[in-house]
Every structure is written in C-alpha cells, then in structure tokens.
Design an enzyme around this catalytic site. Structure first.
Site, mmCIF file in Angstrom:
data_model
loop_
_atom_site.group_PDB
_atom_site.id
_atom_site.type_symbol
_atom_site.label_atom_id
_atom_site.label_comp_id
_atom_site.label_asym_id
_atom_site.label_seq_id
_atom_site.Cartn_x
_atom_site.Cartn_y
_atom_site.Cartn_z
ATOM 1 N N ASP A 83 11.731 0.319 4.536
ATOM 2 C CA ASP A 83 10.118 1.178 5.064
ATOM 3 C C ASP A 83 9.773 0.142 4.516
ATOM 4 O OD1 ASP A 83 8.575 2.571 6.420
ATOM 5 O OD2 ASP A 83 7.780 3.302 4.724
ATOM 6 N N HIS A 84 9.033 -0.762 5.688
ATOM 7 C CA HIS A 84 8.545 -1.533 6.124
ATOM 8 C C HIS A 84 8.177 -3.396 5.452
ATOM 9 C CE1 HIS A 84 4.567 0.647 7.315
ATOM 10 N NE2 HIS A 84 4.861 0.673 6.514
ATOM 11 N N ASP A 106 9.228 -4.263 10.243
ATOM 12 C CA ASP A 106 7.704 -5.234 10.340
ATOM 13 C C ASP A 106 7.500 -5.755 10.449
ATOM 14 O OD1 ASP A 106 5.130 -3.947 10.796
ATOM 15 O OD2 ASP A 106 4.826 -3.477 8.212
ATOM 16 N N GLU A 136 7.275 -1.126 14.505
ATOM 17 C CA GLU A 136 5.665 -0.475 14.468
ATOM 18 C C GLU A 136 4.967 -1.616 15.910
ATOM 19 O OE1 GLU A 136 1.226 -0.890 11.833
ATOM 20 O OE2 GLU A 136 3.499 -0.565 10.860
ATOM 21 N N HIS A 182 -2.709 3.968 7.266
ATOM 22 C CA HIS A 182 -1.877 3.923 5.550
ATOM 23 C C HIS A 182 -2.606 3.674 4.309
ATOM 24 C CE1 HIS A 182 1.052 1.072 8.328
ATOM 25 N NE2 HIS A 182 2.427 2.392 7.928
ATOM 26 N N GLY A 183 -2.374 4.852 3.603
ATOM 27 C CA GLY A 183 -3.094 5.283 2.583
ATOM 28 C C GLY A 183 -4.053 6.591 2.592
ATOM 29 N N HIS A 213 3.960 7.394 10.658
ATOM 30 C CA HIS A 213 3.679 6.944 9.266
ATOM 31 C C HIS A 213 1.570 7.434 9.003
ATOM 32 C CE1 HIS A 213 6.119 3.115 8.679
ATOM 33 N NE2 HIS A 213 6.405 4.249 10.420
ATOM 34 N N ASN A 235 6.753 9.939 7.800
ATOM 35 C CA ASN A 235 6.850 9.176 6.948
ATOM 36 C C ASN A 235 6.142 9.610 5.730
ATOM 37 O OD1 ASN A 235 8.703 7.559 8.343
ATOM 38 N ND2 ASN A 235 7.529 5.092 7.213
ATOM 39 N N ASN A 237 4.275 10.584 1.726
ATOM 40 C CA ASN A 237 4.311 9.559 0.537
ATOM 41 C C ASN A 237 3.504 10.556 -0.385
ATOM 42 O OD1 ASN A 237 4.033 7.807 -1.804
ATOM 43 N ND2 ASN A 237 4.124 5.848 -0.859
#
Length: 284
Positions: A83-84, A106, A136, A182-183, A213, A235, A237
């Site tokens: 990923d990324h 990415d 992306e 993200h986050g 994402h 995705n 986490n």
C-alpha cells in the site's frame, strides 16, 4: 495478457465485483495480525487482501514472506498488496524481488499530470512482471502511520476527467478522493460525497476496480452504502485493529504469550464481524 488470469488480487476483486460485495484489504504490522486475519478469512470462508506499508519493508523485512506464505497455504483466496508505495526505486525493487501480487503506485503527492505520467510508467514496469497496480486519483487528505509526506498536502477531489486519464494510464484499480481522509475523522465522522463516488464508479465503466481508502470510523451502514455505490476493495487499518490495541492496553501486565494468544482471538473475532458486514463471508 495471460498473467492477469493468474494474479490473485485481480482474481479476488473480479469475483467481488461480480458478486457485489466488498473485500477487506487489511494493513498488518506483525505476524499476529496476519495470523488473526487469515484465521478469520478461513472461519468465514471469505477472500482477503493482506496489506503492508512500505515502512514495513525496512522495519520488519521478513513480514512480507510471512504474509506470502500464509496466503499461499490458506484454504481461501488471499493476496498480498503493498500500500502507498511512493519511492520509484523501491517500487521497482519490490516488483523485481518480493512476493507481492499488487502494488499501490502512489504518486498523488505530485501534481496531476506528473502523477499520471509516473503512474503510467511504473504500471508498465509492474505489469511486465505480473503485478497488478492501484493508483490514487486526486489526493486524499490526511496522514497515516506508515505513509510519509502526505499529511501537509491539500486534498484534491476526484472528477470524471481524472478517472479517464488514469484509465488511459492502464491501472487495474483506482482509489478516488471523495471526502474520505487518511487518519481519523474527528467528532463529525466521515462525510463522503456519495454522489461523487457514484459518478466515479460509472466513469470507470468496468475498466478498473473501485477502491476506498480512509475507512477509519466507518459504520457498517456506510460500508454497505459504499458497496452499493460500486466500491469493491476497502482499505482498513484502525477500523479492524482498534480492538487489538484496546486489548493490549488493557492487559499489558499479563504474560506475553497469553497476551498474544488472547489478542489474536480478539482480532479474529473483530475481523469476522467486518467480513460479515462486507458481505464477503461465505464467498470463498
């Protein structure tokens, strides 16, 4: 291209597109995570994508081999994805030497045209080695542990023109920016532009798989709405790892082997629940 029929990530995602369910692409940081996720996949008879961040290749270089071995010996379809990946030399090294089925190339930290052109060249390199490629479009705001140099960049939402450009670049799956972050999302929670997500899916016209994402704080209802809008690869986490972290914090005084065993059980149960939400249970 004969390699496409043998590529495990493409096989998993094509089946999910046909069945209209979501597939969890879960970040792992250690062998315990791999063990729990594979156990959940086998228990639920669900496909799975195991993901590593590029930082893992330096911090725990043997982890990709553990993930690859677990995927190879599992009784359900499991693939391994990077990923990324943002470093060109690292992407080429991974494509040449490491057992990944797919890579997210990415280049979203570059301007749009440079993002597309770099992605196109790296896609050719990876495809020549039998590796599927994710990219992306636009730029997803925020930063995430394991991803460098993105948290200070402004988000850029995806439009239909972006989709067409990346389709011409030949990518296999596409991650749009539709208000996802993200986050963590904060007190208001996720605020996705669902109409934009629908437009991106229709612009793809089946030529690439739709990826989402930034799923921290997603509810089961939002996941199902995204699947209805055409998302196939999710995705994840913290969405699935939070119970693991909570168990470690709450039981830190226990013997290490007990803590690990209990943590694997907690994480397996959490993952099974999210596989049910995604509709992937019973599909393998």
């Amino acid at each position: 291209m004969a390699w496409r029929a043998q590529n495990k990530t493409l096989q998993i995602l094509h089946a999910a597109e046909q069945g209209r369910y979501g597939v969890l692409a879960a970040i792992v940081y250690n062998v315990e995570h791999i063990t729990a996720f594979v156990r959940a996949a086998e228990s639920r008879r669900s496909p799975l994508i195991i993901q590593l961040f590029p930082s893992s290749l330096d911090q725990t270089p043997s982890l990709v081999y553990a993930a690859s071995a677990a995927a190879k010996h599992a009784s359900v379809p499991i693939s391994v994805h990077l990923d990324h990946a943002q470093d060109v030399d690292q992407i080429k090294h991974v494509a040449d030497h490491l057992p990944f089925d797919s890579i997210m190339v990415d280049m979203s930290h570059y301007a749009k045209e440079e993002n597309r052109s770099k992605t196109s060249r790296l896609r050719e390199y990876c495809h020549a080695r039998g590796i599927a490629v994710e990219a992306e479009t636009g730029r997803i705001e925020g930063g995430e542990d394991g991803i460098k140099g993105t948290d200070d960049l402004e988000g850029i939402l995806t439009n239909a023109e972006d989709v067409e450009e990346f389709l011409r670049a030949g990518v296999d799956f596409l991650a749009p920016s539709v208000g996802n972050l993200h986050g963590d999302y904060g007190s208001n929670g996720p605020q996705l532009e669902m109409e934009r997500l629908h437009r991106v899916y229709h612009a793809l016209e089946g030529r690439a798989t739709l990826v989402l994402h930034g799923t921290n704080d997603f509810s089961p209802e939002l996941c199902r709405a995204c699947i209805a809008a055409g998302v196939t690869k999710f995705n994840v986490n913290k969405l699935v790892l939070d119970p693991w972290h909570a168990h470690l914090r709450g039981n830190v005084d226990k013997p290490l082997t007990q803590l690990m065993t209990e943590g694997i059980d907690v994480l397996t149960t959490a993952m099974e629940g999210w596989m049910d939400v995604m509709g992937s249970s019973g599909r393998a």
